[in-house]
Each structure stands twice: as C-alpha cells, then as structure tokens.
Design a protein around this motif. Sequence first.
Motif, PDB file in Angstrom:
ATOM      1  N   ASP A  62       0.823  -1.218   0.000  1.00 61.49           N
ATOM      2  CA  ASP A  62       0.000   0.000   0.000  1.00 61.49           C
ATOM      3  C   ASP A  62       0.851   1.259   0.000  1.00 61.49           C
ATOM      4  O   ASP A  62       0.565   2.211  -0.727  1.00 61.49           O
ATOM      5  N   LEU A  63       1.907   1.273   0.819  1.00 64.06           N
ATOM      6  CA  LEU A  63       2.748   2.474   0.927  1.00 64.06           C
ATOM      7  C   LEU A  63       3.466   2.784  -0.387  1.00 64.06           C
ATOM      8  O   LEU A  63       3.553   3.942  -0.792  1.00 64.06           O
ATOM      9  N   VAL A  64       3.967   1.756  -1.063  1.00 64.89           N
ATOM     10  CA  VAL A  64       4.652   1.975  -2.344  1.00 64.89           C
ATOM     11  C   VAL A  64       3.652   2.436  -3.399  1.00 64.89           C
ATOM     12  O   VAL A  64       3.905   3.377  -4.149  1.00 64.89           O
ATOM     13  N   ARG A  65       2.491   1.792  -3.432  1.00 64.69           N
ATOM     14  CA  ARG A  65       1.473   2.164  -4.423  1.00 64.69           C
ATOM     15  C   ARG A  65       1.035   3.617  -4.213  1.00 64.69           C
ATOM     16  O   ARG A  65       0.889   4.384  -5.167  1.00 64.69           O
ATOM     17  N   LEU A  66       0.836   4.030  -2.965  1.00 61.30           N
ATOM     18  CA  LEU A  66       0.428   5.408  -2.684  1.00 61.30           C
ATOM     19  C   LEU A  66       1.525   6.407  -3.054  1.00 61.30           C
ATOM     20  O   LEU A  66       1.238   7.478  -3.602  1.00 61.30           O
ATOM     21  N   SER A  67       2.787   6.063  -2.790  1.00 60.84           N
ATOM     22  CA  SER A  67       3.899   6.949  -3.183  1.00 60.84           C
ATOM     23  C   SER A  67       3.975   7.056  -4.701  1.00 60.84           C
ATOM     24  O   SER A  67       4.192   8.144  -5.246  1.00 60.84           O
ATOM     25  N   ALA A  68       3.793   5.935  -5.388  1.00 61.94           N
ATOM     26  CA  ALA A  68       3.825   5.950  -6.855  1.00 61.94           C
ATOM     27  C   ALA A  68       2.689   6.810  -7.403  1.00 61.94           C
ATOM     28  O   ALA A  68       2.900   7.620  -8.317  1.00 61.94           O
ATOM     29  N   LYS A  69       1.508   6.657  -6.843  1.00 64.14           N
ATOM     30  CA  LYS A  69       0.362   7.463  -7.298  1.00 64.14           C
ATOM     31  C   LYS A  69       0.625   8.950  -7.049  1.00 64.14           C
ATOM     32  O   LYS A  69       0.343   9.788  -7.902  1.00 64.14           O
ATOM     33  N   ARG A  70       1.184   9.263  -5.882  1.00 63.55           N
ATOM     34  CA  ARG A  70       1.493  10.665  -5.565  1.00 63.55           C
ATOM     35  C   ARG A  70       2.490  11.239  -6.569  1.00 63.55           C
ATOM     36  O   ARG A  70       2.327  12.366  -7.053  1.00 63.55           O
ATOM     37  N   ALA A  71       3.511  10.452  -6.915  1.00 66.53           N
ATOM     38  CA  ALA A  71       4.515  10.919  -7.882  1.00 66.53           C
ATOM     39  C   ALA A  71       3.884  11.158  -9.252  1.00 66.53           C
ATOM     40  O   ALA A  71       4.176  12.162  -9.913  1.00 66.53           O
ATOM     41  N   MET A  72       3.021  10.249  -9.678  1.00 69.72           N
ATOM     42  CA  MET A  72       2.366  10.425 -10.983  1.00 69.72           C
ATOM     43  C   MET A  72       1.438  11.631 -10.963  1.00 69.72           C
ATOM     44  O   MET A  72       1.423  12.420 -11.908  1.00 69.72           O
ATOM     45  N   ASP A  73       0.678  11.777  -9.878  1.00 71.25           N
ATOM     46  CA  ASP A  73      -0.243  12.920  -9.768  1.00 71.25           C
ATOM     47  C   ASP A  73       0.513  14.248  -9.746  1.00 71.25           C
ATOM     48  O   ASP A  73       0.086  15.218 -10.362  1.00 71.25           O
ATOM     49  N   MET A  74       1.644  14.299  -9.044  1.00 67.20           N
ATOM     50  CA  MET A  74       2.411  15.545  -8.924  1.00 67.20           C
ATOM     51  C   MET A  74       3.095  15.953 -10.233  1.00 67.20           C
ATOM     52  O   MET A  74       3.396  17.120 -10.435  1.00 67.20           O
ATOM     53  N   THR A  75       3.337  14.983 -11.110  1.00 66.62           N
ATOM     54  CA  THR A  75       4.090  15.293 -12.337  1.00 66.62           C
ATOM     55  C   THR A  75       3.260  15.151 -13.606  1.00 66.62           C
ATOM     56  O   THR A  75       3.791  15.310 -14.704  1.00 66.62           O
ATOM     57  N   VAL A  76       1.986  14.859 -13.476  1.00 70.45           N
ATOM     58  CA  VAL A  76       1.146  14.550 -14.639  1.00 70.45           C
ATOM     59  C   VAL A  76       1.136  15.673 -15.680  1.00 70.45           C
ATOM     60  O   VAL A  76       1.036  15.408 -16.882  1.00 70.45           O
ATOM     61  N   TYR A  77       1.276  16.914 -15.264  1.00 72.77           N
ATOM     62  CA  TYR A  77       1.230  18.030 -16.212  1.00 72.77           C
ATOM     63  C   TYR A  77       2.607  18.528 -16.630  1.00 72.77           C
ATOM     64  O   TYR A  77       2.710  19.500 -17.377  1.00 72.77           O
ATOM     65  N   ASN A  78       3.656  17.883 -16.151  1.00 68.95           N
ATOM     66  CA  ASN A  78       5.002  18.301 -16.533  1.00 68.95           C
ATOM     67  C   ASN A  78       5.225  18.034 -18.019  1.00 68.95           C
ATOM     68  O   ASN A  78       4.718  17.062 -18.571  1.00 68.95           O
ATOM     69  N   LYS A  79       5.980  18.909 -18.664  1.00 72.40           N
ATOM     70  CA  LYS A  79       6.142  18.863 -20.124  1.00 72.40           C
ATOM     71  C   LYS A  79       7.522  18.381 -20.572  1.00 72.40           C
ATOM     72  O   LYS A  79       7.787  18.278 -21.754  1.00 72.40           O
ATOM     73  N   GLY A  80       8.405  18.084 -19.629  1.00 76.01           N
ATOM     74  CA  GLY A  80       9.765  17.681 -19.976  1.00 76.01           C
ATOM     75  C   GLY A  80       9.874  16.192 -20.245  1.00 76.01           C
ATOM     76  O   GLY A  80       8.901  15.539 -20.636  1.00 76.01           O
ATOM     77  N   PRO A  81      11.057  15.634 -20.028  1.00 78.37           N
ATOM     78  CA  PRO A  81      11.285  14.212 -20.276  1.00 78.37           C
ATOM     79  C   PRO A  81      10.360  13.334 -19.434  1.00 78.37           C
ATOM     80  O   PRO A  81       9.868  13.756 -18.384  1.00 78.37           O
ATOM     81  N   VAL A  82      10.137  12.102 -19.911  1.00 81.86           N
ATOM     82  CA  VAL A  82       9.238  11.171 -19.234  1.00 81.86           C
ATOM     83  C   VAL A  82      10.041   9.960 -18.757  1.00 81.86           C
ATOM     84  O   VAL A  82      10.745   9.328 -19.545  1.00 81.86           O
ATOM     85  N   LEU A  83       9.922   9.671 -17.464  1.00 80.51           N
ATOM     86  CA  LEU A  83      10.528   8.484 -16.877  1.00 80.51           C
ATOM     87  C   LEU A  83       9.407   7.510 -16.552  1.00 80.51           C
ATOM     88  O   LEU A  83       8.520   7.824 -15.759  1.00 80.51           O
ATOM     89  N   SER A  84       9.426   6.336 -17.186  1.00 83.73           N
ATOM     90  CA  SER A  84       8.460   5.283 -16.876  1.00 83.73           C
ATOM     91  C   SER A  84       9.196   4.192 -16.119  1.00 83.73           C
ATOM     92  O   SER A  84      10.250   3.726 -16.552  1.00 83.73           O
ATOM     93  N   VAL A  85       8.630   3.803 -14.983  1.00 84.34           N
ATOM     94  CA  VAL A  85       9.231   2.781 -14.134  1.00 84.34           C
ATOM     95  C   VAL A  85       8.317   1.561 -14.174  1.00 84.34           C
ATOM     96  O   VAL A  85       7.171   1.628 -13.719  1.00 84.34           O
ATOM     97  N   CYS A  86       8.824   0.465 -14.728  1.00 83.24           N
ATOM     98  CA  CYS A  86       8.062  -0.782 -14.750  1.00 83.24           C
ATOM     99  C   CYS A  86       8.328  -1.510 -13.438  1.00 83.24           C
ATOM    100  O   CYS A  86       9.456  -1.903 -13.150  1.00 83.24           O
ATOM    101  N   VAL A  87       7.283  -1.636 -12.646  1.00 84.70           N
ATOM    102  CA  VAL A  87       7.392  -2.244 -11.326  1.00 84.70           C
ATOM    103  C   VAL A  87       6.193  -3.175 -11.169  1.00 84.70           C
ATOM    104  O   VAL A  87       5.093  -2.846 -11.618  1.00 84.70           O
ATOM    105  N   ALA A  88       6.416  -4.346 -10.583  1.00 86.32           N
ATOM    106  CA  ALA A  88       5.386  -5.392 -10.554  1.00 86.32           C
ATOM    107  C   ALA A  88       4.932  -5.638 -11.996  1.00 86.32           C
ATOM    108  O   ALA A  88       3.755  -5.582 -12.340  1.00 86.32           O
ATOM    109  N   TYR A  89       5.912  -5.884 -12.852  1.00 90.83           N
ATOM    110  CA  TYR A  89       5.697  -5.933 -14.302  1.00 90.83           C
ATOM    111  C   TYR A  89       6.342  -7.186 -14.899  1.00 90.83           C
ATOM    112  O   TYR A  89       7.427  -7.569 -14.497  1.00 90.83           O
ATOM    113  N   THR A  90       5.662  -7.785 -15.842  1.00 94.44           N
ATOM    114  CA  THR A  90       6.239  -8.699 -16.830  1.00 94.44           C
ATOM    115  C   THR A  90       5.431  -8.493 -18.108  1.00 94.44           C
ATOM    116  O   THR A  90       4.255  -8.125 -18.052  1.00 94.44           O
ATOM    117  N   SER A  91       6.044  -8.745 -19.233  1.00 92.67           N
ATOM    118  CA  SER A  91       5.321  -8.603 -20.500  1.00 92.67           C
ATOM    119  C   SER A  91       4.169  -9.582 -20.592  1.00 92.67           C
ATOM    120  O   SER A  91       3.103  -9.244 -21.098  1.00 92.67           O
TER     121      SER A  91
END
Length: 194
Positions: A62-91
């Motif tokens: 829960d704590l990691v998911r909430l931090s990740a959501k906060r980071a996405m929400d805080m930067t959603v309107y930023n116009k610069g480079p995009v960093l995508s972090v694949c976490v809990a991910y497999t193709s």
Amino acid sequence: MGVKYVTVYAFSIDNFRWDPHEVQALMDLIKAKIDQLLTEESLLKKFDARINFRGNLELLTDLVRLSAKRAMDMTVYNKGPVLSVCVAYTSTDEITHAVEASLREKRKNVQIDVCDLDRNMYTAGCVEPDIIIRTSGETRLSNFLLWQSDFTHLQNPKPYWPEFSLRHLVCAVLEYQKVHGYLKKCKGETQKNK
C-alpha cells in the motif's frame, strides 16, 4: 542527447517469489527513492519531468502504491522528459491484462484486434523504445517490453547496472545511430504491408 523517454525495469512480478524479507527491503527502497524524487530540489522539478509507474500496481505494498500514485499525480502536467518505471511488471502479465481488459470492453463482440490490446497495455501511451539496454552482458529480455520491442535495438553491455555510466549511455546512443536508418526502413516496410 535528445532523450525524451526513459523506461526502466525496476521490479519484476517474478521477483515476488524471492525471500519475503528481501522483497520487503526492496519495497522499502522503492518507496524511499520515490519519496526522494518528490523533494523540493528534485531532478523531476528541475527538468519538469513526468514520472509514470507501469505494471500491476495492485501487487505493490500500500505504501509503495500510494507513493507511486502521488509521484504520478504531482508530475502529470510536466512537459519535460518522461521516466516510466516498470514495477510489478512482466510482458506476459501485461499482455494477459490487455486481452482480459479488451474482452471486458467488447463483451458481445469477442473479436479483438491489435489496437484493442495496445490501448489496454500497462504501457499504453508510452512510445515504443528505440533502444533496450540489458546490462551485465545478458542477452535475454527477461520478459520486458516484448510487445513493444519489435523494432528496438537491443544492446547488452558488460557492466552491471550500478556501474553503467554516462559513458556507456553515450556509447549506446552512438551504436543506435548506426542502425537507426535500417530500423526505420524495416518499420516503414512492415507498416506499408499491413
């Protein structure tokens, strides 16, 4: 160097099979690094960067998911480079998720096409990678971006991730520039034949 999009493979779903104490330590580290990115003097703010977390985020603590959501929400309107972090991910999990979501959307019409799957991928909206750098000399993709990498230049430099430096990145970009025209031509021919 003109790099506008970077995607990193931070934690595979397969890694949840590790020792629970090791997994918890990594979850704590991920949360700490996300929180560090959100500080006032962060590079995210300096470069007006956007951050996305891609994967089955419901598997995170829960704590990691909430931090990740906060980071996405805080930067959603930023116009610069995009960093995508694949976490809990497999193709394979991503493709399965996309098929299931597409079937739920279609309900009666069970015919699914590539556009349906693309729209329902965890990585929907991300650009396809030009280069995948698999450090440590490994020559396998480790279930990373398999759907998105049909015209991607795969590189496998010898250094492990912590030793991978700016010099290595510059070399990777130069290597990519050598094959860029060929990859672009192949992609164009494939799209023309569809």
